[in-house]
Write an enzyme that holds these catalytic residues in place. Structure first.
Site, PDB file in Angstrom:
ATOM      1  N   CYS A  18       0.804  -1.226   0.000  1.00  0.00           N
ATOM      2  CA  CYS A  18       0.000   0.000   0.000  1.00  0.00           C
ATOM      3  C   CYS A  18       0.834   1.270   0.000  1.00  0.00           C
ATOM      4  O   CYS A  18       0.284   2.372  -0.060  1.00  0.00           O
ATOM      5  CB  CYS A  18      -0.940  -0.011   1.198  1.00  0.00           C
ATOM      6  SG  CYS A  18      -1.882  -1.542   1.309  1.00  0.00           S
ATOM      7  N   HIS A  25      -2.522   8.008   5.848  1.00  0.00           N
ATOM      8  CA  HIS A  25      -2.820   6.716   5.222  1.00  0.00           C
ATOM      9  C   HIS A  25      -4.273   6.362   5.551  1.00  0.00           C
ATOM     10  O   HIS A  25      -5.016   5.949   4.678  1.00  0.00           O
ATOM     11  CB  HIS A  25      -1.852   5.649   5.743  1.00  0.00           C
ATOM     12  CG  HIS A  25      -1.922   4.363   4.988  1.00  0.00           C
ATOM     13  ND1 HIS A  25      -1.775   4.301   3.618  1.00  0.00           N
ATOM     14  CD2 HIS A  25      -2.121   3.079   5.401  1.00  0.00           C
ATOM     15  CE1 HIS A  25      -1.885   3.036   3.225  1.00  0.00           C
ATOM     16  NE2 HIS A  25      -2.090   2.282   4.287  1.00  0.00           N
ATOM     17  N   GLU A  37      -1.161   5.008  13.448  1.00  0.00           N
ATOM     18  CA  GLU A  37      -0.753   6.184  12.671  1.00  0.00           C
ATOM     19  C   GLU A  37      -0.913   7.455  13.508  1.00  0.00           C
ATOM     20  O   GLU A  37      -0.078   8.364  13.428  1.00  0.00           O
ATOM     21  CB  GLU A  37      -1.560   6.293  11.376  1.00  0.00           C
ATOM     22  CG  GLU A  37      -1.014   7.388  10.463  1.00  0.00           C
ATOM     23  CD  GLU A  37      -1.684   7.452   9.101  1.00  0.00           C
ATOM     24  OE1 GLU A  37      -1.179   8.201   8.239  1.00  0.00           O
ATOM     25  OE2 GLU A  37      -2.715   6.780   8.892  1.00  0.00           O
ATOM     26  N   LYS A  45      -9.305   8.228   1.722  1.00  0.00           N
ATOM     27  CA  LYS A  45      -9.928   6.900   1.649  1.00  0.00           C
ATOM     28  C   LYS A  45     -11.360   6.911   2.188  1.00  0.00           C
ATOM     29  O   LYS A  45     -12.106   5.955   1.964  1.00  0.00           O
ATOM     30  CB  LYS A  45      -9.080   5.876   2.401  1.00  0.00           C
ATOM     31  CG  LYS A  45      -7.716   5.613   1.764  1.00  0.00           C
ATOM     32  CD  LYS A  45      -6.906   4.594   2.552  1.00  0.00           C
ATOM     33  CE  LYS A  45      -5.552   4.335   1.949  1.00  0.00           C
ATOM     34  NZ  LYS A  45      -4.610   5.460   2.092  1.00  0.00           N
ATOM     35  N   HIS A  75      -9.621   2.177  -0.361  1.00  0.00           N
ATOM     36  CA  HIS A  75      -8.174   1.941  -0.390  1.00  0.00           C
ATOM     37  C   HIS A  75      -7.771   1.407  -1.756  1.00  0.00           C
ATOM     38  O   HIS A  75      -8.103   0.275  -2.109  1.00  0.00           O
ATOM     39  CB  HIS A  75      -7.814   0.949   0.711  1.00  0.00           C
ATOM     40  CG  HIS A  75      -6.346   0.877   1.000  1.00  0.00           C
ATOM     41  ND1 HIS A  75      -5.391   1.428   0.184  1.00  0.00           N
ATOM     42  CD2 HIS A  75      -5.653   0.294   2.027  1.00  0.00           C
ATOM     43  CE1 HIS A  75      -4.193   1.201   0.682  1.00  0.00           C
ATOM     44  NE2 HIS A  75      -4.329   0.524   1.788  1.00  0.00           N
ATOM     45  N   PHE A  81       1.756  -3.285   3.998  1.00  0.00           N
ATOM     46  CA  PHE A  81       2.030  -4.602   4.577  1.00  0.00           C
ATOM     47  C   PHE A  81       3.511  -4.915   4.396  1.00  0.00           C
ATOM     48  O   PHE A  81       4.116  -4.621   3.365  1.00  0.00           O
ATOM     49  CB  PHE A  81       1.214  -5.683   3.874  1.00  0.00           C
ATOM     50  CG  PHE A  81      -0.226  -5.765   4.322  1.00  0.00           C
ATOM     51  CD1 PHE A  81      -0.727  -4.974   5.340  1.00  0.00           C
ATOM     52  CD2 PHE A  81      -1.091  -6.668   3.702  1.00  0.00           C
ATOM     53  CE1 PHE A  81      -2.047  -5.068   5.747  1.00  0.00           C
ATOM     54  CE2 PHE A  81      -2.416  -6.769   4.102  1.00  0.00           C
ATOM     55  CZ  PHE A  81      -2.894  -5.972   5.122  1.00  0.00           C
TER      56      PHE A  81
END
Length: 411
Positions: A163, A302, A313, A334, A339, A397
């Site tokens: 991502c 994010h 975050e 998002k 996403h 990830f």
């Protein structure tokens, strides 16, 4: 020698618009792209909602024969790159093609091609596989096809960092221009993963929201968040060395000032719990720009809407900015488009450029109820004003953290 790098063109294919202008207008209206999945029968899946791209046909953006030799993720990339290159006004006839490169990444390539051909192999045998399966499915083909379609013969790379792919792609392109490997780079990310195995795989991870109400399925930073919604699309930007852009009279949208990365080295899916890795990427980007944390007042987070991401975050922002974090504005794109995986950082970069240009920070749509530890300002409503810098975060990830610092252009 370090050179200044500016943004001179942008292109986007998104769930809420098939151009930058259409996307940005939808953002300002707070539109969302969430709806029941139409690409396949999702009735037996835990997750039955996604942010699909609507009304897209590859033949509308490229030669129909060329479109047939591309999977969806490559088509999205070529379409976004076409808009970005047209927007930039670059005339490839007047450029040294070996000084114009490409950094367009995809997180997973074509799951559709794998699903389709695997089914064929089981039913008809291995000798019936499409001879083009491999070049259709591999994720570097977004960059490959963009380069081929537009004659970009310079550095051509495909960063794959889950991502964080879109952000790393733009960051690596920025470095290529900054240190003289190229004068111009088409950079961004693309993804088309609304497929049976894509949805089933992320559902098995319990990463996807199972809420079917489009108004409540994607709630970054909200107490009632329940996971992310799969989106798809692409964004490509044209990064150019400042003097090169000025010499040809290009419109300059913004300047890329800093790029920072780090690795959590912690867990294959969960961010590091203190937020130290993501914090380091942010501070690296700020330092790379020659700025202080107190200079930054806006972060495009994010902000996926998963329990872990939004909590960790937030901790990372507090770690990077200390008490100053309480004065900052934070939002999540998002909340409107879901996403986009490998394309997420690229479309969020475009969002930041438009926000700086217009002095308008979009709201985090659907955000109503603060969580206990998630207690910063996440833009319940749009914010207008003069913002000089934007910091865009992407966390992938595997522990990949990347941040880009974008500035309003000044002579």
């Amino acid at each position: 020698m370090s050179r200044r790098v500016v943004v001179t063109g942008m292109g986007a294919i998104t769930p809420i618009g098939l151009s930058v202008e259409e996307f940005w207008q939808s953002v300002k209206e707070g539109k969302t792209g969430f709806a029941p999945i139409t690409r396949f029968d999702a009735s037996e899946y835990k997750c039955r909602i996604a942010a699909e791209v609507k009304g897209f046909a590859g033949k509308d953006f490229m030669d129909p024969k060329a479109a047939k030799r591309m999977e969806l993720f490559s088509q999205y990339a070529v379409a976004a790159a076409k808009e970005a290159l047209c927007d930039s006004g670059i005339d490839m006839e007047k450029e040294d093609p070996y000084r114009v490169g490409c950094a367009v990444g995809s997180g997973v390539g074509s799951l559709q091609a794998i699903e389709r051909e695997y089914k064929k192999m089981l039913e008809k045998g291995p000798n019936r596989i499409n001879p083009l399966l491999v070049p259709l499915m591999i994720c570097n083909m977004a960059a490959g096809n963009v380069s081929i379609q537009f004659g970009l013969k310079g550095k051509s790379i495909n960063s794959v960092t889950a991502c964080a792919t879109g952000t790393n792609s733009i960051g690596e392109a920025y470095r290529a221009v900054q240190y003289g490997e190229a004068d111009v780079m088409a950079a961004g990310g693309t993804e088309g993963s609304v497929t049976p195995i894509g949805i089933a795989g992320f559902s098995a991870l319990t990463a996807l929201s199972t809420v079917e109400d489009p108004a409540k399925c994607s709630l970054p930073f909200d107490k009632n968040r329940s996971g992310f919604v799969m989106g798809e699309g692409a964004a490509v930007v044209i990064l150019e060395e400042l003097e090169h852009a000025k010499k040809r009279g290009a419109k300059i949208y913004a300047e890329v000032k800093g790029y920072g990365c780090s690795s959590d080295a912690y867990h294959i899916t969960s961010p590091e719990e203190s937020g130290s890795g993501a914090a380091k990427a942010m501070t690296n980007a700020v330092e790379d720009a020659g700025l202080l944390p107190e200079d930054i007042f806006y972060i495009n987070a994010h902000g996926t809407g998963t329990h872990h991401n939004d909590l960790f975050e937030t901790r990372a922002i507090k770690l990077a900015f200390g008490k100053h974090a309480e004065k900052m504005k934070i939002n999540s794109t998002k909340s409107m488009i879901g996403h986009l995986l490998g394309a997420a950082g690229a479309i969020e970069f475009v969002t930041c450029v438009k926000e700086l240009e217009e002095g308008y920070l979009h709201k985090t749509v659907g955000y109503t109820e603060p969580d206990e530890e998630i207690d910063l300002d996440y833009c319940k409503e749009p914010v207008t004003g003069e913002f000089k810098y934007a910091l865009s975060n992407s966390l992938g990830f595997g522990g990949h953290n990347a941040s880009l610092l974008i500035a309003k252009y000044e002579e």
